[in-house]
Design a protein around this motif. Structure first.
Motif, PDB file in Angstrom:
ATOM      1  N   LEU A   1       0.813  -1.220   0.000  1.00 40.94           N
ATOM      2  CA  LEU A   1       0.000   0.000   0.000  1.00 40.94           C
ATOM      3  C   LEU A   1       0.844   1.267   0.000  1.00 40.94           C
ATOM      4  CD1 LEU A   1      -2.775  -1.029   2.570  1.00 40.94           C
ATOM      5  CD2 LEU A   1      -2.710  -1.372   0.097  1.00 40.94           C
ATOM      6  N   ALA A   2       2.129   1.144   0.300  1.00 42.28           N
ATOM      7  CA  ALA A   2       2.993   2.326   0.263  1.00 42.28           C
ATOM      8  C   ALA A   2       3.140   2.867  -1.154  1.00 42.28           C
ATOM      9  CB  ALA A   2       4.369   1.981   0.841  1.00 42.28           C
ATOM     10  N   GLU A   3       2.863   2.031  -2.163  1.00 42.38           N
ATOM     11  CA  GLU A   3       2.902   2.502  -3.545  1.00 42.38           C
ATOM     12  C   GLU A   3       1.677   3.335  -3.881  1.00 42.38           C
ATOM     13  OE1 GLU A   3       5.428   2.030  -5.358  1.00 42.38           O
ATOM     14  OE2 GLU A   3       6.491   0.244  -4.632  1.00 42.38           O
ATOM     15  N   ILE A   4       0.619   3.240  -3.064  1.00 42.13           N
ATOM     16  CA  ILE A   4      -0.646   3.927  -3.356  1.00 42.13           C
ATOM     17  C   ILE A   4      -0.842   5.139  -2.453  1.00 42.13           C
ATOM     18  CG2 ILE A   4      -3.140   3.603  -3.553  1.00 42.13           C
ATOM     19  CD1 ILE A   4      -2.633   0.610  -3.830  1.00 42.13           C
ATOM     20  N   ILE A   5      -0.471   5.025  -1.198  1.00 43.25           N
ATOM     21  CA  ILE A   5      -0.683   6.104  -0.236  1.00 43.25           C
ATOM     22  C   ILE A   5       0.149   7.322  -0.640  1.00 43.25           C
ATOM     23  CG2 ILE A   5      -0.465   6.750   2.196  1.00 43.25           C
ATOM     24  CD1 ILE A   5      -0.758   3.823   2.935  1.00 43.25           C
ATOM     25  N   PRO A   6      -0.415   8.519  -0.598  1.00 39.76           N
ATOM     26  CA  PRO A   6       0.348   9.735  -0.951  1.00 39.76           C
ATOM     27  C   PRO A   6       1.571   9.933  -0.055  1.00 39.76           C
ATOM     28  CG  PRO A   6      -2.012  10.187  -0.855  1.00 39.76           C
ATOM     29  CD  PRO A   6      -1.830   8.820  -0.304  1.00 39.76           C
ATOM     30  N   ASP A   7       2.567  10.640  -0.584  1.00 42.55           N
ATOM     31  CA  ASP A   7       3.829  10.830   0.136  1.00 42.55           C
ATOM     32  C   ASP A   7       3.643  11.593   1.439  1.00 42.55           C
ATOM     33  OD1 ASP A   7       5.171   9.459  -1.811  1.00 42.55           O
ATOM     34  OD2 ASP A   7       5.783  11.264  -2.926  1.00 42.55           O
ATOM     35  N   ASP A   8       2.754  12.592   1.455  1.00 42.61           N
ATOM     36  CA  ASP A   8       2.565  13.347   2.689  1.00 42.61           C
ATOM     37  C   ASP A   8       1.946  12.470   3.782  1.00 42.61           C
ATOM     38  OD1 ASP A   8       0.229  13.083   1.282  1.00 42.61           O
ATOM     39  OD2 ASP A   8      -0.568  15.063   1.816  1.00 42.61           O
ATOM     40  N   GLU A   9       1.054  11.556   3.390  1.00 40.58           N
ATOM     41  CA  GLU A   9       0.497  10.635   4.369  1.00 40.58           C
ATOM     42  C   GLU A   9       1.553   9.658   4.880  1.00 40.58           C
ATOM     43  OE1 GLU A   9      -2.396  10.627   5.731  1.00 40.58           O
ATOM     44  OE2 GLU A   9      -3.327  12.228   4.549  1.00 40.58           O
ATOM     45  N   LEU A  10       2.432   9.193   3.987  1.00 39.18           N
ATOM     46  CA  LEU A  10       3.509   8.299   4.406  1.00 39.18           C
ATOM     47  C   LEU A  10       4.460   8.996   5.359  1.00 39.18           C
ATOM     48  CD1 LEU A  10       4.428   6.460   1.078  1.00 39.18           C
ATOM     49  CD2 LEU A  10       3.144   5.560   3.024  1.00 39.18           C
ATOM     50  N   GLN A  11       4.752  10.257   5.095  1.00 34.56           N
ATOM     51  CA  GLN A  11       5.652  11.000   5.974  1.00 34.56           C
ATOM     52  C   GLN A  11       5.048  11.185   7.357  1.00 34.56           C
ATOM     53  OE1 GLN A  11       6.778  14.788   4.369  1.00 34.56           O
ATOM     54  NE2 GLN A  11       8.221  15.247   6.022  1.00 34.56           N
ATOM     55  N   SER A  12       3.763  11.496   7.408  1.00 33.84           N
ATOM     56  CA  SER A  12       3.090  11.645   8.699  1.00 33.84           C
ATOM     57  C   SER A  12       3.033  10.318   9.442  1.00 33.84           C
ATOM     58  CB  SER A  12       1.679  12.188   8.482  1.00 33.84           C
ATOM     59  OG  SER A  12       0.969  12.255   9.691  1.00 33.84           O
ATOM     60  N   LEU A  13       2.780   9.230   8.710  1.00 30.08           N
ATOM     61  CA  LEU A  13       2.748   7.899   9.319  1.00 30.08           C
ATOM     62  C   LEU A  13       4.110   7.528   9.889  1.00 30.08           C
ATOM     63  CD1 LEU A  13       1.223   5.192   9.778  1.00 30.08           C
ATOM     64  CD2 LEU A  13       1.990   4.517   7.499  1.00 30.08           C
ATOM     65  N   SER A  14       5.167   7.792   9.136  1.00 30.38           N
ATOM     66  CA  SER A  14       6.521   7.472   9.591  1.00 30.38           C
ATOM     67  C   SER A  14       6.901   8.271  10.836  1.00 30.38           C
ATOM     68  CB  SER A  14       7.516   7.746   8.461  1.00 30.38           C
ATOM     69  OG  SER A  14       8.845   7.626   8.921  1.00 30.38           O
ATOM     70  N   LYS A  15       6.581   9.540  10.842  1.00 37.06           N
ATOM     71  CA  LYS A  15       6.923  10.389  11.986  1.00 37.06           C
ATOM     72  C   LYS A  15       6.248   9.899  13.260  1.00 37.06           C
ATOM     73  CE  LYS A  15       6.913  15.221  13.490  1.00 37.06           C
ATOM     74  NZ  LYS A  15       6.535  16.614  13.130  1.00 37.06           N
ATOM     75  N   GLY A  16       4.979   9.520  13.158  1.00 36.89           N
ATOM     76  CA  GLY A  16       4.259   9.050  14.338  1.00 36.89           C
ATOM     77  C   GLY A  16       4.793   7.731  14.864  1.00 36.89           C
ATOM     78  N   LEU A  17       5.070   6.771  13.952  1.00 40.07           N
ATOM     79  CA  LEU A  17       5.533   5.456  14.389  1.00 40.07           C
ATOM     80  C   LEU A  17       6.949   5.514  14.958  1.00 40.07           C
ATOM     81  CD1 LEU A  17       4.161   3.140  11.545  1.00 40.07           C
ATOM     82  CD2 LEU A  17       3.345   3.338  13.901  1.00 40.07           C
ATOM     83  N   VAL A  18       7.829   6.271  14.324  1.00 40.62           N
ATOM     84  CA  VAL A  18       9.204   6.378  14.835  1.00 40.62           C
ATOM     85  C   VAL A  18       9.217   7.068  16.198  1.00 40.62           C
ATOM     86  CG1 VAL A  18      11.475   7.401  14.412  1.00 40.62           C
ATOM     87  CG2 VAL A  18      10.237   6.324  12.541  1.00 40.62           C
ATOM     88  N   GLY A  19       8.366   8.072  16.391  1.00 35.41           N
ATOM     89  CA  GLY A  19       8.269   8.711  17.703  1.00 35.41           C
ATOM     90  C   GLY A  19       7.788   7.751  18.772  1.00 35.41           C
ATOM     91  N   ASP A  20       6.801   6.913  18.434  1.00 37.97           N
ATOM     92  CA  ASP A  20       6.331   5.903  19.388  1.00 37.97           C
ATOM     93  C   ASP A  20       7.428   4.899  19.707  1.00 37.97           C
ATOM     94  OD1 ASP A  20       3.863   7.100  19.442  1.00 37.97           O
ATOM     95  OD2 ASP A  20       3.005   5.787  17.900  1.00 37.97           O
ATOM     96  N   TYR A  21       8.225   4.525  18.705  1.00 38.52           N
ATOM     97  CA  TYR A  21       9.330   3.579  18.922  1.00 38.52           C
ATOM     98  C   TYR A  21      10.365   4.146  19.887  1.00 38.52           C
ATOM     99  CZ  TYR A  21      13.907   1.566  17.867  1.00 38.52           C
ATOM    100  OH  TYR A  21      15.171   1.044  17.964  1.00 38.52           O
TER     101      TYR A  21
END
Length: 416
Positions: free
Chosen positions: A57-77
Motif C-alpha cells: 500500500l505504500a505505492e498507493i498512499i500519498p507521500d505526505d500521508e507516508l511522511q506523517s505515518l513514519s513520523k508518528g511510528l518512529v516517535g512511538d518507537y
C-alpha cells in the motif's frame, strides 16, 4: 394495446456494451443494468483505488500521508525504547558475570586476580544442553496427536503430516537448528527470547529466525503479544539483501543509504565478550518493522459505507536512518470478518516476569554470582599476599612514595 401502453411508459435507450443506472417500479435504488438485460442491485463500491489485498500500500498512499505515518511510528518507537532502558542496562551488566573475558585488575594491588565465578555460565550451559536435547530429538521435533476417532486412514494421515513437517524443519528450513541452539543460550540469560516465523519471498520458503529480546520493542503498557497494539522489530541487513527485496517487489524501489551502525548496550557487551571491535566502515541498514494497528486514510474499516474508526492490523517497514516508508501491508486474512492480526512472533519465557519480559538467570542469580566472584577473588588475593609477603626496609625516618601500595614480595627502602 397493453404492450403499446407499456412501451410508452418505459422508454429505454440502452447502447450496446453499456451499463446504465436506472430506477424501475419495484426495483431497488442504485441498480446497474447489464448489456444482457440483467441488473445488479446494490453493487459493491469500487475498490480499485485501494489496491490488491496483498499489494504494497505504500505505492498507493500519498507521500505526505507516508511522511506523517513514519513520523508518528518512529516517535512511538523512541518512547517505547526509553521506557525499557533500565531493563536493557540490567541485562547488559549481567552479561559480564559470564566471565568469558578475563579482567586485568590493578586494585587492591597490581596483578590482583580478575577471575569470575562460573556459577552463571555453568547454569546457562546446562539449561541450553538439556533443552536442546528435548526440543530437537534425533527422530525430529514434530509429533502428532489424533483428536477424535482413531481409524487406519487417520493414523496414516497423521504419520504423513509428522514426516512432512520433520522434513521441512530438518532439511528445508536450513537455519532452524542453529537458530534454536542460539536462542536456548540467550533465553536463560535475558529471560525472554523470540522466534519470528514467516514466509520469505526471496528464499521462497518458510523461515524461523531467532530474534533476541533487545531487538523486539513493545509499549510500556503491554503484557502479552496478543493484546499488544504495536510490536517493533529492529531488523539489520546489508545493502544487497535490501536490494533483493526491492527488486522482488516486497519493498518500494527508493534510494536507501547505509548508515554507520549505532549498537545498543547489549550489542556493545556482546562485542566485548567476543573480542570484536567496531571498525570505521561498519555500516548497515537498520529497518524498523512495525506490527501495529492503524486507521489509514483511504483504507478505513467500513460499515454501511461509513468509516467505523476501528484500527486495522498492518505491517509497516521504515528505514530508521532516513525515515522513509518502504512497505505497508495488511496483516489479516482477506476473508476474515473479524480482521484478526496474524502473529509472526513466538515469545519464549524462562520464568514468568512481572510484566511483558520474563525473568532470567541474570535476575535470579545475578546477586549470588557477584558475591561468589567477590569471595573467590578475596581468597585468591589473600593466598597471593601470604605467599609473597611485603614490607619496608628501615633506612631512615622519612618515607618515600608513601602513596603507592606495596607489591607482593616487595621490600621498599625508607629513610629512617
Amino acid at each position: 394495446m397493453a404492450i403499446e401502453k407499456i412501451n410508452e411508459d418505459i422508454n429505454l435507450e440502452i447502447e450496446p456494451n453499456s451499463e446504465q443506472q436506472i430506477s424501475l417500479p419495484g426495483m431497488e435504488d442504485n441498480a446497474v443494468m447489464m448489456e444482457d438485460g440483467s441488473a445488479i442491485v446494490n453493487p459493491l463500491p469500487d475498490l480499485s483505488g485501494r489496491g490488491a489485498f496483498n499489494s504494497n500500500l505504500a505505492e498507493i498512499i500519498p507521500d505526505d500521508e507516508l511522511q506523517s505515518l513514519s513520523k508518528g511510528l518512529v516517535g512511538d518507537y523512541e518512547a517505547d525504547k526509553d521506557a525499557r532502558s533500565s531493563w536493557l542496562k540490567t541485562y547488559s551488566d549481567g552479561l559480564d558475570l559470564l566471565g568469558f573475558k578475563y579482567e586485568d585488575r590493578s586494585k587492591p594491588f597490581a596483578g590482583a586476580t580478575g577471575v569470575t565465578h562460573p556459577l552463571l555460565a555453568e547454569t546457562v550451559t546446562q539449561f541450553q544442553a538439556q533443552a536442546y536435547k528435548e526440543l530437537l530429538p534425533p527422530e525430529g521435533p514434530v509429533r502428532t496427536q489424533i483428536v477424535g476417532e482413531v481409524t487406519p486412514e487417520v493414523e496414516e494421515q497423521s504419520q504423513r503430516v509428522k514426516e512432512f513437517m520433520n522434513y521441512q524443519i530438518s532439511y528445508v528450513m536450513e537455519e532452524y537448528d542453529q537458530e534454536l541452539d542460539q536462542m536456548l543460550f540467550h533465553l536463560p540469560l535475558a529471560g525472554s527470547a523470540f522466534r519470528k516465523v514467516y514466509y520469505d519471498e526471496v528464499k521462497g520458503r518458510a523461515v524461523s529466525k531467532f530474534v533476541p529480546a533487545e531487538d523486539v520493542v513493545i509499549p510500556y503498557v503491554s503484557t502479552d503479544m496478543e493484546s499488544c497494539e504495536r510490536i517493533t522489530h529492529v531488523v539489520k541487513m546489508m545493502g544487497n539483501e535490501l536490494r533483493k527485496k526491492q527488486v522482488s517487489g516486497m519493498y518500494r524501489d527508493i534510494d536507501i543509504s547505509m548508515q554507520p551502525s549505532d549498537p545498543n548496550e547489549a550489542k556493545q557487551t556482546y562485542d566485548k565478550l567476543e573480542g570484536a571491535e567496531k571498525t570505521i566502515n561498519a555500516e548497515e541498514i537498520i529497518l524498523l518493522e512495525f506490527h501495529c494497528d492503524l486507521d489509514i486514510i483511504g483504507f478505513e474499516d467500513m460499515a454501511n459505507n461509513e468509516p467505523t474508526g476501528i484500527k486495522l492490523p498492518y505491517v509497516v517497514t521504515i528505514d530508521e536512518g532516513s525515515g522513509k516508508v518502504l512497505s505497508v501491508y495488511r496483516n489479516y486474512e482477506e476473508q476474515d470478518p473479524l480482521r484478526k492480526k496474524i502473529s509472526y512472533f513466538v515469545h519464549y519465557k524462562f520464568l514468568p516476569g512481572l510484566g511483558f519480559y520474563g525473568f532470567g538467570l541474570i535476575h535470579m542469580l545475578g546477586g549470588l554470582s557477584r558475591t561468589a566472584t567477590s569471595a573467590l577473588r578475596q581468597l585468591i588475593d589473600a593466598g597471593t599476599l601470604s605467599n609473597l609477603p611485603a614490607g619496608f626496609k628501615a633506612r631512615g625516618l622519612r618515607v618515600r612514595d608513601d602513596d603507592q601500595p606495596l607489591q607482593p614480595g616487595e621490600f621498599r627502602d625508607v629513610d629512617a
